[in-house]
Design a protein around this motif. Structure first.
Motif, PDB file in Angstrom:
ATOM      1  N   TRP A  71       0.794  -1.135  -0.034  1.00  0.00           N
ATOM      2  CA  TRP A  71       0.057   0.147  -0.078  1.00  0.00           C
ATOM      3  C   TRP A  71       0.888   1.111  -0.037  1.00  0.00           C
ATOM      4  O   TRP A  71       0.358   2.504  -0.527  1.00  0.00           O
ATOM      5  CB  TRP A  71      -1.137   0.142   1.208  1.00  0.00           C
ATOM      6  CG  TRP A  71      -0.756   0.670   2.422  1.00  0.00           C
ATOM      7  CD1 TRP A  71      -0.593   2.284   2.362  1.00  0.00           C
ATOM      8  CD2 TRP A  71      -0.813   0.306   3.709  1.00  0.00           C
ATOM      9  NE1 TRP A  71      -0.416   2.228   3.850  1.00  0.00           N
ATOM     10  CE2 TRP A  71      -0.775   1.401   4.508  1.00  0.00           C
ATOM     11  CE3 TRP A  71      -1.166  -0.900   4.398  1.00  0.00           C
ATOM     12  CZ2 TRP A  71      -0.732   1.268   6.071  1.00  0.00           C
ATOM     13  CZ3 TRP A  71      -1.289  -1.024   5.603  1.00  0.00           C
ATOM     14  CH2 TRP A  71      -1.055   0.112   6.262  1.00  0.00           C
ATOM     15  N   LYS A  72       1.971   1.159   0.506  1.00  0.00           N
ATOM     16  CA  LYS A  72       2.985   2.337   0.512  1.00  0.00           C
ATOM     17  C   LYS A  72       3.462   2.655  -0.741  1.00  0.00           C
ATOM     18  O   LYS A  72       3.601   3.772  -1.238  1.00  0.00           O
ATOM     19  CB  LYS A  72       4.112   2.227   1.544  1.00  0.00           C
ATOM     20  CG  LYS A  72       3.648   2.300   2.887  1.00  0.00           C
ATOM     21  CD  LYS A  72       4.697   2.245   3.870  1.00  0.00           C
ATOM     22  CE  LYS A  72       4.238   2.377   5.366  1.00  0.00           C
ATOM     23  NZ  LYS A  72       5.331   2.316   6.320  1.00  0.00           N
ATOM     24  N   ARG A  82     -18.671   1.542  -0.090  1.00  0.00           N
ATOM     25  CA  ARG A  82     -17.660   2.623  -0.396  1.00  0.00           C
ATOM     26  C   ARG A  82     -17.905   3.201  -1.614  1.00  0.00           C
ATOM     27  O   ARG A  82     -17.221   3.965  -2.103  1.00  0.00           O
ATOM     28  CB  ARG A  82     -16.354   2.144  -0.088  1.00  0.00           C
ATOM     29  CG  ARG A  82     -16.090   1.844   1.444  1.00  0.00           C
ATOM     30  CD  ARG A  82     -14.703   1.085   1.545  1.00  0.00           C
ATOM     31  NE  ARG A  82     -13.406   1.878   1.041  1.00  0.00           N
ATOM     32  CZ  ARG A  82     -12.518   2.431   1.873  1.00  0.00           C
ATOM     33  NH1 ARG A  82     -12.714   2.242   3.093  1.00  0.00           N
ATOM     34  NH2 ARG A  82     -11.567   3.052   1.137  1.00  0.00           N
ATOM     35  N   SER A 119      -7.446   1.013   4.918  1.00  0.00           N
ATOM     36  CA  SER A 119      -8.285   1.248   5.820  1.00  0.00           C
ATOM     37  C   SER A 119      -9.580   0.160   5.523  1.00  0.00           C
ATOM     38  O   SER A 119     -10.119  -0.096   6.479  1.00  0.00           O
ATOM     39  CB  SER A 119      -9.001   2.508   5.901  1.00  0.00           C
ATOM     40  OG  SER A 119      -9.630   3.027   4.749  1.00  0.00           O
ATOM     41  N   SER A 136       0.069   3.309  -3.408  1.00  0.00           N
ATOM     42  CA  SER A 136      -0.687   4.378  -2.782  1.00  0.00           C
ATOM     43  C   SER A 136      -2.063   3.693  -2.726  1.00  0.00           C
ATOM     44  O   SER A 136      -3.091   4.430  -2.939  1.00  0.00           O
ATOM     45  CB  SER A 136      -0.794   5.542  -3.569  1.00  0.00           C
ATOM     46  OG  SER A 136       0.876   6.228  -3.581  1.00  0.00           O
ATOM     47  N   TYR A 137      -2.200   2.515  -2.048  1.00  0.00           N
ATOM     48  CA  TYR A 137      -3.597   1.852  -1.820  1.00  0.00           C
ATOM     49  C   TYR A 137      -4.127   2.422  -0.502  1.00  0.00           C
ATOM     50  O   TYR A 137      -3.338   3.013   0.491  1.00  0.00           O
ATOM     51  CB  TYR A 137      -3.719   0.532  -1.745  1.00  0.00           C
ATOM     52  CG  TYR A 137      -3.279  -0.108  -3.100  1.00  0.00           C
ATOM     53  CD1 TYR A 137      -4.269   0.263  -4.357  1.00  0.00           C
ATOM     54  CD2 TYR A 137      -2.132  -1.029  -3.393  1.00  0.00           C
ATOM     55  CE1 TYR A 137      -3.973  -0.276  -5.668  1.00  0.00           C
ATOM     56  CE2 TYR A 137      -1.962  -1.592  -4.663  1.00  0.00           C
ATOM     57  CZ  TYR A 137      -2.869  -1.119  -5.692  1.00  0.00           C
ATOM     58  OH  TYR A 137      -2.534  -1.628  -6.868  1.00  0.00           O
ATOM     59  N   ASP A 138      -5.394   2.433  -0.406  1.00  0.00           N
ATOM     60  CA  ASP A 138      -5.915   2.668   0.888  1.00  0.00           C
ATOM     61  C   ASP A 138      -6.297   1.261   1.568  1.00  0.00           C
ATOM     62  O   ASP A 138      -7.015   0.554   1.415  1.00  0.00           O
ATOM     63  CB  ASP A 138      -7.335   3.470   0.683  1.00  0.00           C
ATOM     64  CG  ASP A 138      -7.966   3.975   2.110  1.00  0.00           C
ATOM     65  OD1 ASP A 138      -7.590   3.773   2.908  1.00  0.00           O
ATOM     66  OD2 ASP A 138      -9.298   4.090   1.910  1.00  0.00           O
ATOM     67  N   GLU A 191     -16.787   1.724  -4.526  1.00  0.00           N
ATOM     68  CA  GLU A 191     -15.653   1.556  -5.386  1.00  0.00           C
ATOM     69  C   GLU A 191     -15.541   0.279  -6.093  1.00  0.00           C
ATOM     70  O   GLU A 191     -16.090  -0.861  -5.485  1.00  0.00           O
ATOM     71  CB  GLU A 191     -14.493   1.584  -4.011  1.00  0.00           C
ATOM     72  CG  GLU A 191     -14.044   2.927  -3.496  1.00  0.00           C
ATOM     73  CD  GLU A 191     -12.981   2.730  -2.536  1.00  0.00           C
ATOM     74  OE1 GLU A 191     -11.772   3.114  -3.265  1.00  0.00           O
ATOM     75  OE2 GLU A 191     -13.025   2.603  -1.462  1.00  0.00           O
ATOM     76  N   TYR A 225      -8.384  -2.762  -6.026  1.00  0.00           N
ATOM     77  CA  TYR A 225      -7.478  -3.490  -4.758  1.00  0.00           C
ATOM     78  C   TYR A 225      -6.967  -5.086  -5.144  1.00  0.00           C
ATOM     79  O   TYR A 225      -5.988  -5.458  -4.400  1.00  0.00           O
ATOM     80  CB  TYR A 225      -8.276  -3.675  -3.362  1.00  0.00           C
ATOM     81  CG  TYR A 225      -8.898  -2.319  -3.152  1.00  0.00           C
ATOM     82  CD1 TYR A 225      -7.837  -1.737  -2.146  1.00  0.00           C
ATOM     83  CD2 TYR A 225      -9.868  -1.617  -3.511  1.00  0.00           C
ATOM     84  CE1 TYR A 225      -8.313  -0.359  -1.637  1.00  0.00           C
ATOM     85  CE2 TYR A 225     -10.337  -0.188  -2.889  1.00  0.00           C
ATOM     86  CZ  TYR A 225      -9.626   0.330  -1.867  1.00  0.00           C
ATOM     87  OH  TYR A 225      -9.916   1.478  -1.544  1.00  0.00           O
TER      88      TYR A 225
END
Length: 236
Positions: free
Chosen positions: A6-7, A80, A14, A10-12, A82, A87
């Protein structure tokens, strides 16, 4: 691995962190439930409800664990508003990474084993608590699975650095993962209600349908990619 990716992309995260309890409960309960169903001839005599949750062979249904995890994921994404394509590649890479470790664990705890073989690298399971029925040394199928999934993880991780198509890694994972399951389960020393009757188990039956689905989706993606020369890049 989820945190690492995710870093990088740049994924979310949460969506997993905030719902980790639901993922755990869904995977644990339903994978256990369908394992009991698959072994109904042996487990239909369960009297104590605690035996459903605590079994002496620690087993569960891998396919239904995956299915119910993704069901919770899809529900969360719908709430959400999405799409799962955002993902899915990130998720399957993380899943493959942990499978390598999981199958090593399964090797030490006797959860995955081959039938009786003569390859000269067999291992004897002499612990009195082992559920393995064979007295002679058997081939460690779990180690084979761990090696195969490590290779798949490495290949797909490299591909993810060059291919920009959302979902491509997911469909390749579906194809390779279930081909491995389809063929390697022939050597499994375990049986379920299907394998006793028709010589292939429930996971193999489902893997055939998943393989055809993955082939179709990859063919569809390849047709789109052939019309767009920008789908391959040295930057993700």
């Amino acid at each position: 691995m989820l945190k690492k990716l995710w870093k990088k992309y740049s994924y979310d995260a949460s969506i997993f962190i905030n719902n980790i309890l639901w993922y755990f409960l869904s995977v644990f309960f339903f994978s256990r439930l369908f394992y009991v169903i698959s072994k109904w001839n042996d487990l239909k005599y369960i009297n104590n409800p605690m035996e459903f949750f605590i079994m002496n062979d620690y087993n569960f249904s891998l396919f239904w664990a995956i299915f119910w995890f993704f069901l919770v994921l899809v529900i969360n994404l719908r709430l959400r508003r999405e799409k799962i394509e955002k993902y899915i590649d990130w998720l399957v890479l993380s899943f493959l990474f942990i499978l390598v470790i999981w199958y090593i664990w399964a090797f030490f705890w006797w959860q995955v084993y081959w039938r009786d073989t003569n390859f000269w690298i067999e291992i004897s399971y002499t612990n009195p608590f082992t559920p393995i029925p064979y007295q002679s040394p058997i081939f460690p199928l779990a180690i084979v699975y761990s090696i195969l999934f490590f290779i798949e993880f490495s290949v797909l991780y490299i591909l993810s650095m060059f291919i920009k198509i959302r979902g491509f890694i997911w469909y390749v994972w579906l194809l390779i993962f279930w081909i491995i399951i389809l063929f390697m389960e022939y050597f499994s020393g375990k049986y379920d209600i299907f394998k006793v009757s028709i010589w292939i188990d429930f996971s193999q039956i489902l893997s055939i349908f998943v393989i055809f689905y993955a082939f179709y989706k990859l063919y569809y993606i390849s047709k789109i990619a052939s019309k767009d020369t920008t789908v391959l890049s040295h930057k993700h």
